[in-house]
Design an enzyme around this catalytic site. Structure first.
Site, short mmCIF file in Angstrom:
data_model
loop_
_atom_site.label_atom_id
_atom_site.label_comp_id
_atom_site.label_asym_id
_atom_site.label_seq_id
_atom_site.Cartn_x
_atom_site.Cartn_y
_atom_site.Cartn_z
CG ASP A 1 4.62 -6.21 4.97
OD1 ASP A 1 5.83 -6.46 5.22
OD2 ASP A 1 3.86 -7.04 4.46
CB ALA B 1 -0.92 -0.03 1.21
CD GLU C 1 13.66 -10.15 10.06
OE1 GLU C 1 12.59 -10.59 9.60
OE2 GLU C 1 14.68 -10.84 10.17
CB THR C 2 12.09 -5.19 6.04
OG1 THR C 2 11.62 -6.53 5.97
CG2 THR C 2 12.77 -4.85 4.74
CG ASP D 1 6.66 -6.20 -2.81
OD1 ASP D 1 6.28 -5.34 -1.99
OD2 ASP D 1 6.22 -7.37 -2.82
CB CYS E 1 -2.56 -5.30 7.23
SG CYS E 1 -1.00 -4.54 6.90
CE LYS F 1 1.44 -7.19 -3.04
NZ LYS F 1 1.27 -6.92 -1.60
CB CYS G 1 23.04 6.63 13.99
SG CYS G 1 22.25 7.52 15.31
CB CYS H 1 21.95 5.46 18.62
SG CYS H 1 21.22 4.37 17.39
#
Lengths: 66, 342
Positions: free
Chosen positions: B124, B33, B127-128, B54, B182, B80, B245, B242
């Site tokens: 979505d 989406a 993890e990614t 994707d 979702c 996709k 970074c 952090c």
């Protein structure tokens, strides 16, 4: 005492720390970030920060959908 | 340039800005989406190169919010990324779109972001996003986080070394199964559109060289409950230590952190990505013949669909498989081992 969370007034029966507030709101601490009176609050300090009457909080929720 | 006349009239872009957009390169990671709308907006804006990555294929339940796809894409079960590229070619044939049908992992993320100016988050899952965050911080690529569930969404622009990264705010991804998806909370397109509008606007500012115009906040909206919050990010990075970074410890790029299996948002399904994925190249024709005697097999040049018992396996040439009908990793791994082989 009253604090404003995300624009809505919340009444607190006694002064609480940010850690306790998040617990009382039934939020998962690892999934929220908190800004208090315009300053983001590092997680490590939540247990030491005690809310005062009139404090303004913005709480954002981390989500993964999309 | 007539095509972009309304951009040129807009004082924030102008002729110089439009030329910069046409020379710009963007990677869109995830084309669900969020990704569909990002791709469409950037394509119409004339951004010269879009890499669309994707791992998934189109289903009817996607059509309610994934604006680049139509019923025939769903009927053909197209990947996709490939379908997005095909649709964009009819929207703006002047730009180049590189569709990549692959799972984004530690093994490939650094290549995917190496030669782009900005990375947009259209994924979505948590993890990614941590993999993207590590790679973008490591290579100093700006990336724009965006996520949505229900009528709710949030977004933040990360300028590595300058502004807080994802781990400055949320040190680790929530444990699997603990957050709404979702699947559990649903999603409405307006929430997606709001977040993408903010993400793409930030991208346009970055690509036209106007960092001073960036929002500088983590922004959250709930369109149903009519709430809107922004928290200022200035100073957050400096206040913490952090792991990503500041310490530059890129844990999510380490191979050990990569799970072989993951659940898919909005489905009773598990994806299996073998460790050698990316290098492997399955012979789909051969597998189709092999499985034909065991169950129902269909497919297209991009994938094989195999139905066995109450499960449905979709097998991709890069050795990935999506196993529908279970959310149990062990069952899925076992089916993979049984029918695809490890």
């Amino acid at each position: 005492m009253q604090v404003i969370i995300n624009g809505t007034i919340h009444s607190l029966s006694q002064p609480v720390t940010l850690t306790t507030l998040i617990e009382q709101l039934a939020l998962k601490p690892e999934r929220v970030a908190i800004e208090l009176n315009g300053l983001i609050q590092p997680r490590a300090q939540w247990s030491e920060v005690v809310l005062q009457d009139g404090d303004r909080l913005e709480i954002v929720h981390f989500v993964g959908g999309g | 340039m007539d095509r972009y006349s309304r951009h040129i009239l807009f004082s924030g872009i102008g002729r110089t800005g439009q030329e910069r957009l046409q020379a710009a390169r963007v990677a869109i990671i995830g084309c669900g989406a969020l990704g569909c709308l990002q791709v469409e907006m950037l394509a119409r804006a004339g951004v010269g190169f879009l890499r669309v990555v994707d791992r998934d294929f189109i289903e009817y339940s996607n059509l309610q919010r994934q604006v680049l796809f139509d019923e025939s894409d769903a009927a053909e079960q197209l990947p996709k990324a490939a379908a997005a590229a095909a649709h964009v070619s009819r929207i703006n044939s002047d730009i180049q779109v590189e569709p990549i049908v692959a799972d984004v992992r530690a093994a490939n993320i650094e290549d995917l972001i190496a030669d782009v100016d900005v990375v947009l988050d259209g994924t979505d899952n948590f993890e990614t996003r941590y993999v993207i965050n590590d790679a973008c911080v490591k290579h100093h690529r700006p990336w724009i986080y965006g996520a949505a569930v229900g009528a709710f969404g949030l977004t933040m622009t990360v300028l590595p070394g300058e502004t807080p990264c994802l781990r400055c705010l949320f040190a680790d991804a929530p444990a699997p199964g603990t957050s709404p998806t979702c699947d559990t909370a649903g999603i409405i397109l307006p929430a997606i559109a709001t977040i993408v509008a903010a993400q793409v606007t930030e991208a346009l500012k970055l690509l036209t060289g106007q960092r001073e115009k960036l929002r500088g906040t983590l922004m959250q909206v709930d369109l149903w409950e009519n709430s809107h919050q922004s928290i200022k990010l200035k100073g957050v990075r400096e206040a913490g230590n952090c792991p990503c970074c500041v310490q530059r410890n890129f844990e999510f790029l380490a191979a050990a952190s990569q799970q072989m299996t993951s659940t898919l948002c909005g489905r009773n399904a598990v994806q299996i990505s073998p460790a050698q994925q990316g290098k492997a190249k399955l012979n789909l024709k051969e597998i189709k013949e092999r499985l034909g005697s065991l169950g129902t097999v269909s497919g297209n040049p991009f994938l094989i669909r195999f139905q066995i018992d109450s499960y449905e396996m979709t097998i991709f040439p890069d050795a990935r498989a999506i196993i529908k009908g279970t959310d149990d990793f062990t069952t899925a791994r076992s089916l993979y081992a049984k029918y695809v082989g490890l």
